[in-house]
Design a protein around this motif. Structure first.
Motif, short mmCIF file in Angstrom:
data_model
loop_
_atom_site.label_atom_id
_atom_site.label_comp_id
_atom_site.label_asym_id
_atom_site.label_seq_id
_atom_site.Cartn_x
_atom_site.Cartn_y
_atom_site.Cartn_z
N ALA A 9 3.31 -6.11 0.45
CA ALA A 9 2.92 -6.42 -0.94
C ALA A 9 2.87 -5.14 -1.77
O ALA A 9 3.32 -5.12 -2.93
CB ALA A 9 1.57 -7.13 -0.95
N MET A 10 2.34 -4.09 -1.20
CA MET A 10 2.25 -2.81 -1.89
C MET A 10 3.65 -2.28 -2.22
O MET A 10 3.92 -1.85 -3.35
CB MET A 10 1.52 -1.83 -0.95
N ARG A 11 4.55 -2.34 -1.25
CA ARG A 11 5.93 -1.87 -1.46
C ARG A 11 6.64 -2.70 -2.52
O ARG A 11 7.39 -2.17 -3.33
CB ARG A 11 6.72 -1.91 -0.14
N LEU A 12 6.39 -4.01 -2.53
CA LEU A 12 7.01 -4.88 -3.54
C LEU A 12 6.54 -4.54 -4.95
O LEU A 12 7.24 -4.80 -5.92
CB LEU A 12 6.75 -6.35 -3.22
N ARG A 13 5.34 -3.98 -5.06
CA ARG A 13 4.82 -3.53 -6.36
C ARG A 13 5.31 -2.13 -6.72
O ARG A 13 4.93 -1.58 -7.74
CB ARG A 13 3.29 -3.55 -6.36
N GLN A 15 4.66 0.62 -4.96
CA GLN A 15 3.69 1.64 -4.55
C GLN A 15 3.97 2.07 -3.12
O GLN A 15 4.50 1.30 -2.31
CB GLN A 15 2.28 1.09 -4.67
N GLN A 45 -6.35 3.80 -6.50
CA GLN A 45 -4.97 4.26 -6.52
C GLN A 45 -4.79 5.66 -5.92
O GLN A 45 -3.84 6.34 -6.23
CB GLN A 45 -4.41 4.22 -7.94
#
Length: 121
Positions: A9-13, A15, A45
Protein backbone atom coordinates in the motif's frame (compact mmCIF):
# COMPACT_ATOMS: atom_id res chain seq x y z
CA UNK A 1 4.72 -14.11 4.01
CA UNK A 2 3.28 -11.71 6.55
CA UNK A 3 3.53 -7.93 6.81
CA UNK A 4 3.75 -7.06 3.12
CA UNK A 5 0.25 -5.56 2.77
CA UNK A 6 1.12 -2.19 4.36
CA UNK A 7 4.38 -2.11 2.37
CA UNK A 8 2.52 -2.74 -0.90
CA UNK A 9 0.00 0.00 0.00
CA UNK A 10 2.84 2.36 0.84
CA UNK A 11 4.60 1.66 -2.48
CA UNK A 12 1.33 2.19 -4.39
CA UNK A 13 1.14 5.67 -2.81
CA UNK A 14 4.65 6.38 -4.11
CA UNK A 15 6.28 6.21 -0.67
CA UNK A 16 9.40 4.26 0.23
CA UNK A 17 10.55 2.84 3.56
CA UNK A 18 14.14 3.45 4.64
CA UNK A 19 14.66 -0.32 4.56
CA UNK A 20 12.93 -3.68 4.82
CA UNK A 21 13.81 -6.41 7.31
CA UNK A 22 12.72 -9.92 6.41
CA UNK A 23 12.77 -12.43 9.26
CA UNK A 24 12.98 -16.03 8.04
CA UNK A 25 11.42 -18.86 10.06
CA UNK A 26 11.59 -16.94 13.32
CA UNK A 27 8.95 -17.09 16.02
CA UNK A 28 8.49 -13.37 16.52
CA UNK A 29 5.94 -11.69 18.75
CA UNK A 30 2.99 -10.59 16.62
CA UNK A 31 3.42 -6.93 17.58
CA UNK A 32 6.92 -6.89 16.13
CA UNK A 33 5.90 -7.58 12.55
CA UNK A 34 2.25 -6.54 12.51
CA UNK A 35 2.44 -2.96 13.74
CA UNK A 36 5.38 -1.55 11.80
CA UNK A 37 3.04 0.55 9.64
CA UNK A 38 1.21 1.89 12.71
CA UNK A 39 4.45 3.09 14.29
CA UNK A 40 4.49 6.76 15.30
CA UNK A 41 7.36 7.40 12.86
CA UNK A 42 5.11 6.32 10.00
CA UNK A 43 2.38 8.72 11.09
CA UNK A 44 4.82 11.66 10.88
CA UNK A 45 6.25 10.60 7.49
CA UNK A 46 9.72 9.97 8.93
CA UNK A 47 11.75 7.09 7.52
CA UNK A 48 10.03 3.85 8.38
CA UNK A 49 11.61 0.41 8.49
CA UNK A 50 9.23 -2.24 7.19
CA UNK A 51 9.28 -5.74 8.64
CA UNK A 52 8.16 -8.89 6.84
CA UNK A 53 8.07 -12.48 8.06
CA UNK A 54 8.67 -15.56 5.92
CA UNK A 55 7.11 -18.50 7.70
CA UNK A 56 8.35 -22.07 7.87
CA UNK A 57 7.36 -24.07 4.83
CA UNK A 58 7.16 -21.09 2.48
CA UNK A 59 9.32 -21.64 -0.61
CA UNK A 60 11.67 -18.70 -1.16
CA UNK A 61 11.35 -18.92 -4.94
CA UNK A 62 7.56 -18.54 -4.69
CA UNK A 63 7.49 -15.41 -2.54
CA UNK A 64 5.99 -12.29 -4.14
CA UNK A 65 8.78 -9.83 -3.43
CA UNK A 66 7.85 -7.10 -5.90
CA UNK A 67 7.43 -4.81 -2.90
CA UNK A 68 11.25 -4.77 -2.35
CA UNK A 69 12.19 -3.54 -5.85
CA UNK A 70 14.84 -0.83 -5.50
CA UNK A 71 15.02 -1.09 -1.69
CA UNK A 72 17.66 -2.04 0.85
CA UNK A 73 16.67 -5.36 2.43
CA UNK A 74 18.06 -7.14 5.49
CA UNK A 75 17.34 -10.87 5.64
CA UNK A 76 17.77 -12.46 9.07
CA UNK A 77 17.27 -15.98 10.38
CA UNK A 78 18.88 -18.96 12.03
CA UNK A 79 19.10 -21.26 8.99
CA UNK A 80 21.84 -20.02 6.64
CA UNK A 81 20.48 -21.92 3.61
CA UNK A 82 16.97 -20.50 4.04
CA UNK A 83 18.29 -16.99 4.63
CA UNK A 84 20.45 -17.18 1.50
CA UNK A 85 17.50 -18.54 -0.53
CA UNK A 86 15.33 -15.58 0.51
CA UNK A 87 18.24 -13.21 -0.16
CA UNK A 88 18.61 -14.62 -3.69
CA UNK A 89 14.85 -14.19 -4.20
CA UNK A 90 15.16 -10.53 -3.12
CA UNK A 91 18.01 -10.03 -5.59
CA UNK A 92 15.94 -11.68 -8.33
CA UNK A 93 13.12 -9.26 -7.44
CA UNK A 94 15.61 -6.40 -8.03
CA UNK A 95 16.17 -5.21 -4.48
CA UNK A 96 18.84 -2.50 -4.58
CA UNK A 97 20.95 -4.00 -1.78
CA UNK A 98 20.58 -7.23 0.18
CA UNK A 99 22.26 -7.82 3.54
CA UNK A 100 22.02 -11.15 5.39
CA UNK A 101 22.69 -11.97 9.02
CA UNK A 102 22.80 -15.45 10.55
CA UNK A 103 23.96 -16.15 14.12
CA UNK A 104 26.66 -18.84 14.32
CA UNK A 105 27.70 -19.57 17.89
CA UNK A 106 28.80 -16.29 19.45
CA UNK A 107 29.31 -14.71 16.04
CA UNK A 108 27.09 -13.36 13.28
CA UNK A 109 27.83 -14.26 9.68
CA UNK A 110 26.88 -11.49 7.30
CA UNK A 111 26.84 -10.98 3.56
CA UNK A 112 26.19 -7.78 1.66
CA UNK A 113 25.65 -7.37 -2.07
CA UNK A 114 27.67 -4.16 -1.80
CA UNK A 115 30.47 -5.99 0.03
CA UNK A 116 30.60 -3.47 2.87
CA UNK A 117 29.26 -5.67 5.69
CA UNK A 118 30.60 -9.14 4.89
CA UNK A 119 31.66 -11.04 8.03
CA UNK A 120 33.72 -13.07 8.64
CA UNK A 121 36.02 -11.89 5.90
Amino acid sequence: MRGQEPLVAMRLRGQLPASVTIDVDRALPAWLWRDWAADREWAFQRPVHARLVVERGEAAQRLDLRCVIGLTVQVCGDDAERVQAVARACQAAQAQRVITAVPVGDDIHMTDTEGALTWPR
